[in-house]
Design a protein around this motif. Structure first.
Motif, PDB file in Angstrom:
ATOM      1  N   UNK A  11      24.010  16.144  -2.936  1.00 57.96           N
ATOM      2  CA  UNK A  11      23.433  17.204  -2.121  1.00 57.96           C
ATOM      3  C   UNK A  11      21.952  17.392  -2.323  1.00 57.96           C
ATOM      4  N   UNK A  12      21.263  16.349  -2.788  1.00 61.67           N
ATOM      5  CA  UNK A  12      19.822  16.439  -3.034  1.00 61.67           C
ATOM      6  C   UNK A  12      19.085  15.933  -1.807  1.00 61.67           C
ATOM      7  N   UNK A  13      18.157  16.716  -1.229  1.00 58.20           N
ATOM      8  CA  UNK A  13      17.391  16.243  -0.073  1.00 58.20           C
ATOM      9  C   UNK A  13      16.578  15.009  -0.419  1.00 58.20           C
ATOM     10  N   UNK A  14      16.279  14.209   0.598  1.00 55.73           N
ATOM     11  CA  UNK A  14      15.535  12.962   0.369  1.00 55.73           C
ATOM     12  C   UNK A  14      14.187  13.229  -0.290  1.00 55.73           C
ATOM     13  N   UNK A  15      13.495  14.295   0.129  1.00 53.66           N
ATOM     14  CA  UNK A  15      12.185  14.585  -0.448  1.00 53.66           C
ATOM     15  C   UNK A  15      12.248  14.973  -1.909  1.00 53.66           C
ATOM     16  N   UNK A  16      13.386  15.543  -2.348  1.00 50.31           N
ATOM     17  CA  UNK A  16      13.513  15.995  -3.732  1.00 50.31           C
ATOM     18  C   UNK A  16      13.656  14.836  -4.705  1.00 50.31           C
ATOM     19  N   UNK A  17      13.988  13.649  -4.219  1.00 44.49           N
ATOM     20  CA  UNK A  17      14.124  12.490  -5.097  1.00 44.49           C
ATOM     21  C   UNK A  17      12.767  11.897  -5.464  1.00 44.49           C
ATOM     22  N   UNK A  18      11.713  12.378  -4.835  1.00 49.38           N
ATOM     23  CA  UNK A  18      10.384  11.839  -5.086  1.00 49.38           C
ATOM     24  C   UNK A  18      10.028  10.686  -4.186  1.00 49.38           C
ATOM     25  N   UNK A  19      10.932  10.311  -3.259  1.00 53.24           N
ATOM     26  CA  UNK A  19      10.682   9.210  -2.329  1.00 53.24           C
ATOM     27  C   UNK A  19      10.759   9.753  -0.909  1.00 53.24           C
ATOM     28  N   UNK A  20       9.616  10.058  -0.299  1.00 55.08           N
ATOM     29  CA  UNK A  20       9.611  10.629   1.053  1.00 55.08           C
ATOM     30  C   UNK A  20      10.231   9.686   2.071  1.00 55.08           C
ATOM     31  N   UNK A  21      10.918  10.265   3.042  1.00 51.26           N
ATOM     32  CA  UNK A  21      11.720   9.493   3.987  1.00 51.26           C
ATOM     33  C   UNK A  21      10.890   8.545   4.851  1.00 51.26           C
ATOM     34  N   UNK A  74       0.826  -1.210   0.000  1.00 48.30           N
ATOM     35  CA  UNK A  74       0.000   0.000   0.000  1.00 48.30           C
ATOM     36  C   UNK A  74       0.859   1.258   0.000  1.00 48.30           C
ATOM     37  N   UNK A  75       1.911   1.261   0.800  1.00 48.46           N
ATOM     38  CA  UNK A  75       2.804   2.424   0.858  1.00 48.46           C
ATOM     39  C   UNK A  75       3.533   2.608  -0.473  1.00 48.46           C
ATOM     40  N   UNK A  76       4.029   1.533  -1.048  1.00 45.65           N
ATOM     41  CA  UNK A  76       4.746   1.638  -2.325  1.00 45.65           C
ATOM     42  C   UNK A  76       3.826   2.162  -3.432  1.00 45.65           C
ATOM     43  N   UNK A  77       2.572   1.746  -3.414  1.00 43.16           N
ATOM     44  CA  UNK A  77       1.625   2.262  -4.419  1.00 43.16           C
ATOM     45  C   UNK A  77       1.408   3.761  -4.226  1.00 43.16           C
ATOM     46  N   UNK A  78       1.254   4.198  -2.969  1.00 41.37           N
ATOM     47  CA  UNK A  78       1.016   5.619  -2.696  1.00 41.37           C
ATOM     48  C   UNK A  78       2.236   6.464  -3.068  1.00 41.37           C
ATOM     49  N   UNK A  79       3.428   5.981  -2.728  1.00 46.15           N
ATOM     50  CA  UNK A  79       4.644   6.726  -3.057  1.00 46.15           C
ATOM     51  C   UNK A  79       4.884   6.712  -4.563  1.00 46.15           C
ATOM     52  N   UNK A  80       4.676   5.552  -5.182  1.00 44.92           N
ATOM     53  CA  UNK A  80       4.914   5.428  -6.614  1.00 44.92           C
ATOM     54  C   UNK A  80       3.985   6.281  -7.453  1.00 44.92           C
ATOM     55  N   UNK A  81       2.805   6.599  -6.934  1.00 51.71           N
ATOM     56  CA  UNK A  81       1.839   7.390  -7.702  1.00 51.71           C
ATOM     57  C   UNK A  81       2.352   8.786  -8.018  1.00 51.71           C
ATOM     58  N   UNK A  82       3.269   9.325  -7.215  1.00 51.48           N
ATOM     59  CA  UNK A  82       3.772  10.681  -7.436  1.00 51.48           C
ATOM     60  C   UNK A  82       5.296  10.697  -7.630  1.00 51.48           C
ATOM     61  N   UNK A  83       5.910   9.534  -7.766  1.00 48.57           N
ATOM     62  CA  UNK A  83       7.360   9.458  -7.933  1.00 48.57           C
ATOM     63  C   UNK A  83       7.744   9.726  -9.390  1.00 48.57           C
ATOM     64  N   UNK A  84       9.022  10.009  -9.661  1.00 48.56           N
ATOM     65  CA  UNK A  84       9.486  10.100 -11.057  1.00 48.56           C
ATOM     66  C   UNK A  84       9.166   8.822 -11.811  1.00 48.56           C
TER      67      UNK A  84
END
Length: 204
Positions: A83-93, A18-28
């Motif tokens: 130097x890219x923050x974790x949130x900027x990669x599209x995968x929230x921490x 469920x988490x992977x689906x939610x994160x993947x929906x807005x990821x690169x």
């Protein structure tokens, strides 16, 4: 493996999926394809484990549970190196951390089952036919009344207690409409051509 262990593995798989689906929906795009694909597979494996009462393709599930963890770790490492923050990669921490904990739990449990099955086969050797259940990666054990009920309750509270805040921390969860809040309505004010946003219960 006991029915309680299978139950917890199924909960962990469905939580991670469920988490992977939610994160993947807005990821690169590339990450979205990977996470949505594995999320759907994790959900299907968890449901199949519950329905069939045994572990389904445990060897494949062991390695499959580690791939999203590896993908997140690689992405976070490369991002931090530039130097890219974790949130900027599209995968929230936080959501990825919870999903990775579920994945590691599944992989560790399946590794233990695999090792025990291999040990049983080696002990049997060529002395004769293996005992019932030996050589299988899953040995069914019937639920034991109140123990199973307690384990079901604890597992449900534990995994839902981790999954729910993780989902809320995703971008999909951030845009979800809170339950119990009335939807806003629009109304054109006298002497104005543009509609004004009015919340039910608030009068002008």
């Amino acid at each position: 493996m006991t029915s309680i262990s299978r139950l917890w593995l199924a909960f962990a798989a469905m939580g991670a999926g469920t988490i992977h689906l939610a994160v993947g929906a807005t990821a690169p795009v590339l990450l979205a394809i990977i996470l949505v694909g594995f999320g759907a597979a994790e959900l299907a494996w968890g449901v199949a484990t519950l329905v069939r009462g045994r572990l389904v393709v445990p060897d494949l599930a062991l390695f499959g549970a580690l791939i999203p963890v590896f993908v997140w770790g690689t992405t976070a490492t490369l991002g931090s190196g530039f130097g890219i923050p974790a949130g900027a990669t599209g995968l929230p921490l936080f959501p990825m951390m919870v999903a990775s904990l579920f994945g590691l739990f599944i992989a560790a449990a399946l590794a233990v089952v695999r090792r025990r099955a291999g040990r049983s086969i080696r002990q049997t050797g060529s002395a004769g036919a293996p005992a019932p259940g030996v050589g299988r990666t899953d040995v069914a054990t019937a639920p034991q009344g109140w123990r199973f009920l307690v384990a079901l309750t604890i597992g449900g509270l534990l995994f839902s207690g981790l999954t729910t805040p993780a989902l809320a921390a995703t971008e999909v969860g951030a845009h979800a409409v809170p339950h119990g809040l009335p939807a806003s309505t629009s109304r054109t004010l006298p002497g104005s051509t543009s509609p004004a946003l009015v919340t039910p219960g608030h009068h002008r």
